[in-house]
Design a protein around this motif. Sequence first.
Motif, mmCIF file in Angstrom:
data_model
loop_
_atom_site.group_PDB
_atom_site.id
_atom_site.type_symbol
_atom_site.label_atom_id
_atom_site.label_comp_id
_atom_site.label_asym_id
_atom_site.label_seq_id
_atom_site.Cartn_x
_atom_site.Cartn_y
_atom_site.Cartn_z
ATOM 1 N N SER A 2 17.771 26.765 20.047
ATOM 2 C CA SER A 2 19.201 27.082 19.965
ATOM 3 C C SER A 2 19.502 28.340 20.784
ATOM 4 N N GLU A 3 18.536 29.238 20.863
ATOM 5 C CA GLU A 3 18.749 30.460 21.643
ATOM 6 C C GLU A 3 18.892 30.119 23.125
ATOM 7 N N GLN A 6 22.223 28.622 23.645
ATOM 8 C CA GLN A 6 23.250 29.666 23.560
ATOM 9 C C GLN A 6 23.312 30.475 24.856
ATOM 10 N N LEU A 7 22.144 30.776 25.405
ATOM 11 C CA LEU A 7 22.106 31.529 26.670
ATOM 12 C C LEU A 7 22.687 30.701 27.816
ATOM 13 N N ALA A 10 26.442 30.735 27.480
ATOM 14 C CA ALA A 10 26.978 32.027 27.950
ATOM 15 C C ALA A 10 26.922 32.098 29.478
ATOM 16 N N VAL A 14 30.319 32.480 31.991
ATOM 17 C CA VAL A 14 30.613 33.548 32.968
ATOM 18 C C VAL A 14 30.440 33.014 34.394
ATOM 19 N N ILE A 128 35.651 29.594 16.315
ATOM 20 C CA ILE A 128 34.272 29.438 16.798
ATOM 21 C C ILE A 128 33.703 28.131 16.256
ATOM 22 N N ARG A 130 30.435 25.926 15.588
ATOM 23 C CA ARG A 130 28.982 26.144 15.472
ATOM 24 C C ARG A 130 28.280 24.793 15.388
ATOM 25 N N GLY A 133 23.317 25.885 15.156
ATOM 26 C CA GLY A 133 22.966 27.275 15.448
ATOM 27 C C GLY A 133 23.513 27.803 16.752
ATOM 28 N N ALA A 135 26.766 28.890 18.824
ATOM 29 C CA ALA A 135 28.180 29.233 18.658
ATOM 30 C C ALA A 135 28.912 29.012 19.971
ATOM 31 N N THR A 137 32.724 29.442 21.388
ATOM 32 C CA THR A 137 34.070 29.919 21.055
ATOM 33 C C THR A 137 35.118 29.025 21.719
ATOM 34 N N SER A 250 22.106 35.223 32.744
ATOM 35 C CA SER A 250 22.056 35.111 31.284
ATOM 36 C C SER A 250 20.614 34.923 30.797
ATOM 37 N N ALA A 253 18.674 38.151 31.277
ATOM 38 C CA ALA A 253 19.024 39.169 30.279
ATOM 39 C C ALA A 253 18.456 38.813 28.913
ATOM 40 N N GLY A 254 18.418 37.525 28.612
ATOM 41 C CA GLY A 254 17.923 37.085 27.306
ATOM 42 C C GLY A 254 16.416 37.153 27.177
ATOM 43 N N ASP B 209 29.854 39.547 29.567
ATOM 44 C CA ASP B 209 29.343 38.895 28.363
ATOM 45 C C ASP B 209 27.994 39.508 27.969
ATOM 46 N N THR B 211 26.056 38.242 25.356
ATOM 47 C CA THR B 211 25.366 37.304 24.470
ATOM 48 C C THR B 211 23.843 37.460 24.506
ATOM 49 N N PRO B 212 23.211 37.567 25.680
ATOM 50 C CA PRO B 212 21.747 37.671 25.684
ATOM 51 C C PRO B 212 21.232 38.859 24.860
ATOM 52 N N LEU B 215 21.762 38.221 21.121
ATOM 53 C CA LEU B 215 20.808 37.262 20.537
ATOM 54 C C LEU B 215 19.477 37.949 20.232
ATOM 55 N N ARG B 216 19.099 38.863 21.113
ATOM 56 C CA ARG B 216 17.851 39.607 20.861
ATOM 57 C C ARG B 216 18.002 40.485 19.628
ATOM 58 N N ARG B 218 20.084 39.921 17.122
ATOM 59 C CA ARG B 218 20.225 39.030 15.961
ATOM 60 C C ARG B 218 18.858 38.538 15.463
ATOM 61 N N ALA B 244 30.915 36.378 17.232
ATOM 62 C CA ALA B 244 30.746 34.987 17.665
ATOM 63 C C ALA B 244 29.317 34.500 17.469
#
Lengths: 289, 375
Positions: A2-3, A6-7, A10, A14, A128, A130, A133, A135, A137, A250, A253-254, B209, B211-212, B215-216, B218, B244
Amino acid sequence: MSELVQLLVAGVTVGIIYATIAVGYATIYSATGVISFTLGAQAMVSGYLFYVVLAPWPPLPSAVASVALGAITSLALWIVVFEPIFRREGAMPTVIASFAVSVVMQETVRILASADVRAAPSPFGESILRIRGVAITAHTLGTIAMAGILLAAVGLAFRSRRALLVKAIFQDRMMAQALGVKDSMIINLIFLVSGAATAVAGVLLAPLSSLTPFTGVYIALVGFVGATLGGITGVAASALGAILLGVVQSLFAGYVSASYTNALVFGVLAVVLILKPSGLLTTHERARV
Amino acid sequence: MKKSPTLKIFALATTTALALAGCGSSAGAGSDKEVRVAAVLELTGQFAGFGQQAKAGIEAALAEAGGSSHISVKYYDCGAGAEACVNAARHAITADGASAVIGPMVSLNLIPTEAVTTQFSVPQLMVTVNKSLTDGHPNVFRFGNTEIANNEVQAKLIASRIKPGQKVVIMAAANDFGQEAAANLTELLKTKYGISVAEKIDLQLGQPDYTPALLRARAQKPAFVALYTQPAADVASILKGAKATGLDTQFLMDANPDVASVAGAASNGVIQAGPWFPIKGDAQDAKFVDLARKSADIQQPSWVTAMTHDATAALNEVVTNGATKPKAITTALGQLNGFHGIAQSEGDFDSERTYMRMCQLAQIDNGDYVEVPEQ
């Protein structure tokens, strides 16, 4: 899992906003060879129009008016400022002038509306969704839908036979004129389209980043890198390049570091310019970046 | 001896001239009491928000003093950067005869500017948390607490509320401010309270944004997130993103007056630490807020406004007490005792010429600041 999703969500969100700016760069570049760095400031102005000046209006007419005014502003800048420089001095002085105009626009907005950061509530609402897991928006959905439609429309328009005229002007303006191509009218149209796309970016970006007179600076740079990554001579390639850049940013960064995303973005620009200046998604034309 | 008419006229003219000269001298003495102060501020450009907050503080202090003010303030916009600030300060001192300088607001501009004021031995009053700026500059006076004072109250709050097994995460801008604050809090939590920070996440500012990074954060399920980044746009983006992405935590941060209005409902419950907040229901704060809003075009006065007000009022006080030349003003400011300001009721300067060392906590509640109960 799910992560990761989500990434990706995102990144696409953008990225698609970067893509609307990238399309602005590509359309202008494809007709004139000019990189217009006013696009970020134009996006910012459209954000102020939608969220501040026309805020009392219902969202739809306000959006239509903001985009229309964005397109008209773009055309006016071309006719009043850039075209005289372009005709007399060529592309490079026009690029430099676009920096200057960008600063003038920022300062004008700052004087008129102050430097205060302003909230920009999403026109699509704050709900939002869901799913397992992840999200999503309402703003994400609205952004993908609205920018997606715009990009598809511009992409289709640039695949038509008439779009060959733009290519003809880019490759040999005098020859195109000799063959009866009305280059002025086509370039004016190009600036209207790029202005409209940029205005859409400004309206979609503000709920994510809030509004200040300097809101558009970052997106202008990243949109340019995205366009270069895909290939600034192609509208679809530049849009895809920008979306790809958003996703890579994204994921980086994640999973790697959120503090080196700018290094990543401009590192990408450097690598592309060294290895494949025409962009990853174009095959033949050489870009004059 | 018969006096000639010419001599009479000459005598009359001389008397009149002397009388006029006497009047002029008297007026001159009066105007000498009005000391020229240069406010070298970033009124335009990317730091204009700070400059305008400072201008509101200066104007509020002058309005408060009314007819009893003995200083006249001239504004110099140095929003273009350090060079503009240096040139403005030099011009203000050498050409315009400024006896004191207030500003600029940003360290990047303060550092080169204080070289100018030090060169001419002109007192400079600055509103900043950067405590090193007074080092080696005996003419420089600093209004503001230190970053570590904020970190101390934040660490104390965390220690008083944290339950066994709960975690603390720090999200910090990848700049001097963010990294220093993160290091301070980590050290304080560890050494004073035995609490380890679960993860420090560095942020590149200006992103549309976050988000990344969220998430870390969270993934740690933190009870507290200390957020060390200043631009309200970024803070708002992070707070909205936290909502969110389901990051349900207590956010702590340094004072930032724009967060509540920009982040809206997402800022509810955020606790800020700083030298001054306009606390809901506090009559003195409400009066100052009204005055500052009337004095300049700002939405909400901040600690910068309160501190600049105090700097201006302190300057006016020492001038009113007779210090009119730069050297005398510098000496008098150093000896200022029990000065009554907005940000601190009874303040003076410490050995590092810093006014204000305390810090308070306030919680955002539907756009207002409310007090955080004593821990």
